[in-house]
Design a protein around this motif. Structure first.
Motif, short mmCIF file in Angstrom:
data_model
loop_
_atom_site.label_atom_id
_atom_site.label_comp_id
_atom_site.label_asym_id
_atom_site.label_seq_id
_atom_site.Cartn_x
_atom_site.Cartn_y
_atom_site.Cartn_z
N MET A 1 0.90 -1.32 0.19
CA MET A 1 0.13 0.11 -0.08
C MET A 1 0.94 1.19 0.04
N SER A 2 0.71 2.30 -0.93
CA SER A 2 1.43 3.47 -0.99
C SER A 2 0.95 4.28 0.07
N GLU A 3 1.68 5.46 0.45
CA GLU A 3 1.46 6.40 1.28
C GLU A 3 0.22 7.30 0.66
N VAL A 4 -0.02 7.57 -0.47
CA VAL A 4 -0.99 8.01 -1.01
C VAL A 4 -2.49 7.09 -0.67
N VAL A 5 -2.31 5.98 -1.06
CA VAL A 5 -3.62 5.15 -0.94
C VAL A 5 -3.83 4.96 0.60
N ALA A 6 -2.79 4.92 1.36
CA ALA A 6 -3.06 4.79 2.93
C ALA A 6 -3.60 6.10 3.32
N GLU A 7 -3.19 7.25 3.05
CA GLU A 7 -3.76 8.70 3.39
C GLU A 7 -5.17 8.64 3.00
N SER A 8 -5.37 8.26 1.85
CA SER A 8 -6.94 8.34 1.27
C SER A 8 -7.82 7.62 2.18
N TYR A 9 -7.21 6.14 2.26
CA TYR A 9 -8.06 5.39 3.06
C TYR A 9 -8.28 5.95 4.48
N LEU A 10 -7.33 6.52 5.14
CA LEU A 10 -7.37 6.75 6.44
C LEU A 10 -8.42 8.04 6.53
N LEU A 11 -8.30 9.01 5.50
CA LEU A 11 -9.32 9.99 5.43
C LEU A 11 -10.67 9.85 4.85
N SER A 12 -10.73 8.57 4.57
CA SER A 12 -12.21 8.06 4.18
C SER A 12 -13.03 7.87 5.48
N LYS A 13 -12.58 7.67 6.56
CA LYS A 13 -13.25 7.14 7.58
C LYS A 13 -14.11 8.41 8.01
N PRO A 14 -15.32 8.26 8.53
CA PRO A 14 -16.21 9.08 8.99
C PRO A 14 -15.48 10.29 9.85
N GLU A 15 -15.65 11.53 9.70
CA GLU A 15 -15.15 12.56 10.57
C GLU A 15 -13.72 12.59 11.11
#
Length: 130
Positions: A1-15
């Motif tokens: 998992m790349s840093e960009v994909v990880a960041e995107s997934y983390l920020l997809s969590k509610p609130e």
């Protein structure tokens, strides 16, 4: 998992949102005001990591203590939480050795463990979006 994909997934969590309380090199992901993950580039000179983190993005995630130990036994790129409570946090070295689905599962668990510590009202406002 790349840093960009990880960041995107983390920020997809509610609130969830991104903060930099430790400076520009460490991304801290929070839900409401509570941290559920960090993401930073390993330098290789981190004490006690035998240089494993060198050149890889690393993520700290909250974890059930028993599961934390099991994950460390299964994956060589999961180590006790660097600069964290080692019983309740793991550091995941994003070196490509862990399947993306497993990393997403670890992120989901970290998020839910943090949400569970919140007031019922805050929990409900977050969980309604899952």
């Amino acid at each position: 998992m790349s840093e960009v994909v990880a960041e995107s997934y983390l920020l997809s969590k509610p609130e969830s949102w991104l903060d930099y309380p430790f400076g520009p090199e460490v991304k801290v992901f929070k839900v409401k005001k509570k941290m559920f993950a960090t993401l930073s580039l390993g330098k290789g000179n981190e004490k006690g990591t035998d240089g494993k983190m060198a050149g890889f993005y690393c993520m700290n995630l909250k974890c059930d203590p028993e599961e934390a130990v099991m994950l460390r036994d299964i994956f060589s790129s999961v180590i006790p939480g660097y600069h964290m409570n080692r019983a309740q946090w793991n550091t995941i070295i994003l070196d490509g050795s862990i399947p993306q689905g497993e990393i997403e599962r670890m992120i989901d668990n970290s998020f839910l463990l943090v949400v569970k510590t919140m007031t019922k009202k805050d929990q409900q406002s977050i969980l309604v979006h899952l």
